[in-house]
Design a protein around this motif. Structure first.
Motif, PDB file in Angstrom:
ATOM      1  N   GLU A   1      -6.220  -0.190   6.642  1.00 51.21           N
ATOM      2  CA  GLU A   1      -7.180   0.801   7.137  1.00 51.21           C
ATOM      3  C   GLU A   1      -6.683   1.463   8.413  1.00 51.21           C
ATOM      4  OE1 GLU A   1     -10.785  -1.461   7.356  1.00 51.21           O
ATOM      5  OE2 GLU A   1     -11.089  -1.387   5.185  1.00 51.21           O
ATOM      6  N   ALA A   2      -5.927   0.734   9.223  1.00 51.13           N
ATOM      7  CA  ALA A   2      -5.420   1.279  10.485  1.00 51.13           C
ATOM      8  C   ALA A   2      -4.197   2.175  10.292  1.00 51.13           C
ATOM      9  CB  ALA A   2      -5.069   0.135  11.442  1.00 51.13           C
TER      10      ALA A   2
ATOM     11  N   LEU B   1      -7.799   2.576  -1.709  1.00 51.39           N
ATOM     12  CA  LEU B   1      -8.200   1.640  -0.659  1.00 51.39           C
ATOM     13  C   LEU B   1      -9.670   1.858  -0.293  1.00 51.39           C
ATOM     14  CD1 LEU B   1      -7.108  -0.573   1.278  1.00 51.39           C
ATOM     15  CD2 LEU B   1      -6.871   1.233   2.972  1.00 51.39           C
ATOM     16  N   GLY B   2     -10.407   0.772  -0.235  1.00 45.76           N
ATOM     17  CA  GLY B   2     -11.819   0.835   0.128  1.00 45.76           C
ATOM     18  C   GLY B   2     -12.763   0.996  -1.049  1.00 45.76           C
ATOM     19  N   SER B   3     -12.223   1.181  -2.250  1.00 46.04           N
ATOM     20  CA  SER B   3     -13.113   1.314  -3.410  1.00 46.04           C
ATOM     21  C   SER B   3     -13.481  -0.066  -3.943  1.00 46.04           C
ATOM     22  CB  SER B   3     -12.448   2.143  -4.503  1.00 46.04           C
ATOM     23  OG  SER B   3     -11.493   1.347  -5.193  1.00 46.04           O
ATOM     24  N   SER B   4     -14.499  -0.107  -4.761  1.00 47.36           N
ATOM     25  CA  SER B   4     -14.906  -1.367  -5.365  1.00 47.36           C
ATOM     26  C   SER B   4     -14.402  -1.501  -6.802  1.00 47.36           C
ATOM     27  CB  SER B   4     -16.428  -1.477  -5.331  1.00 47.36           C
ATOM     28  OG  SER B   4     -16.997  -0.399  -6.047  1.00 47.36           O
TER      29      SER B   4
ATOM     30  N   MET C   1       0.857  -1.184   0.000  1.00 51.05           N
ATOM     31  CA  MET C   1       0.000   0.000   0.000  1.00 51.05           C
ATOM     32  C   MET C   1       0.892   1.231   0.000  1.00 51.05           C
ATOM     33  SD  MET C   1      -2.835   1.425   2.722  1.00 51.05           S
ATOM     34  CE  MET C   1      -1.636   1.842   3.972  1.00 51.05           C
ATOM     35  N   TYR C   2       0.468   2.247  -0.747  1.00 51.32           N
ATOM     36  CA  TYR C   2       1.135   3.546  -0.733  1.00 51.32           C
ATOM     37  C   TYR C   2       0.177   4.552  -0.131  1.00 51.32           C
ATOM     38  CZ  TYR C   2       4.199   1.368  -4.181  1.00 51.32           C
ATOM     39  OH  TYR C   2       5.069   0.523  -4.830  1.00 51.32           O
ATOM     40  N   ILE C   3       0.710   5.426   0.704  1.00 52.06           N
ATOM     41  CA  ILE C   3      -0.053   6.581   1.162  1.00 52.06           C
ATOM     42  C   ILE C   3       0.639   7.809   0.597  1.00 52.06           C
ATOM     43  CG2 ILE C   3      -0.813   7.987   3.103  1.00 52.06           C
ATOM     44  CD1 ILE C   3      -0.996   5.505   4.805  1.00 52.06           C
TER      45      ILE C   3
ATOM     46  N   THR D   1       5.409   3.904   1.948  1.00 52.49           N
ATOM     47  CA  THR D   1       5.171   2.549   1.463  1.00 52.49           C
ATOM     48  C   THR D   1       4.958   1.619   2.650  1.00 52.49           C
ATOM     49  OG1 THR D   1       6.606   2.973  -0.431  1.00 52.49           O
ATOM     50  CG2 THR D   1       6.094   0.663   0.060  1.00 52.49           C
ATOM     51  N   TYR D   2       3.912   0.809   2.564  1.00 52.61           N
ATOM     52  CA  TYR D   2       3.556  -0.145   3.605  1.00 52.61           C
ATOM     53  C   TYR D   2       3.460  -1.530   2.987  1.00 52.61           C
ATOM     54  CZ  TYR D   2       2.241   3.936   6.359  1.00 52.61           C
ATOM     55  OH  TYR D   2       2.261   5.122   7.039  1.00 52.61           O
ATOM     56  N   TYR D   3       3.966  -2.536   3.678  1.00 50.59           N
ATOM     57  CA  TYR D   3       3.836  -3.921   3.251  1.00 50.59           C
ATOM     58  C   TYR D   3       2.999  -4.672   4.273  1.00 50.59           C
ATOM     59  CZ  TYR D   3       7.643  -3.024  -0.029  1.00 50.59           C
ATOM     60  OH  TYR D   3       8.417  -2.521  -1.027  1.00 50.59           O
TER      61      TYR D   3
END
Length: 131
Positions: A68-69, A126-129, A45-47, A55-57
């Motif tokens: 989400e957290a 994130l969170g989209s469909s 995930m990138y913010i 960058t988050y793994y």
């Protein structure tokens, strides 16, 4: 003759318009927020937050709840961040050591999918469909 000039000037001003509105204007989407690869295929995930890309793994089983957290600059991101700018639909990310990603970004799915034209890949908000 004077009346004709004044009348012509009034006609020109009445017919001209500063309103550049279009029936369906293109919305201005932003890159700010949390982004993942489609189907979270890389567990990454990138913010994008205020000019810095984090960058988050995900190493656990429930990546979505972890993502989400997470918040920008919360210390859970991998070491090293990348500065970025996003202007006129062009994303420039400083990848450090003289390397840059410079790419036009095309948004789809009401701004929830970003297609990076130069690198030829997409990210999903994130969170989209969207897929």
């Amino acid at each position: 003759m004077k009346k004709l000039l004044v009348l012509s000037a009034c006609f020109i001003f009445a017919c001209s318009s500063d309103d550049n509105s279009v029936d369906d204007p293109i919305p201005a989407y932003t890159i700010e927020g949390k982004w993942i690869y489609p189907e979270n295929s890389l567990n990454t995930m990138y913010i994008f937050h205020e000019g810095v890309r984090y960058t988050y793994y995900c190493v656990g089983g429930d990546c979505m709840s972890q993502y989400e957290a997470f918040e920008a600059a919360d210390g859970n991101h991998i070491p090293g961040t990348h500065n970025y700018t996003f202007e006129d639909a062009i994303l420039t990310v400083d990848l450090n050591f003289g390397n840059e990603l410079i790419t036009p970004v095309a948004f789809e799915c009401d701004g929830a999918k970003a297609y990076f034209e130069t690198a030829e890949y997409s990210l999903i908000r994130l969170g989209s469909s969207c897929d």
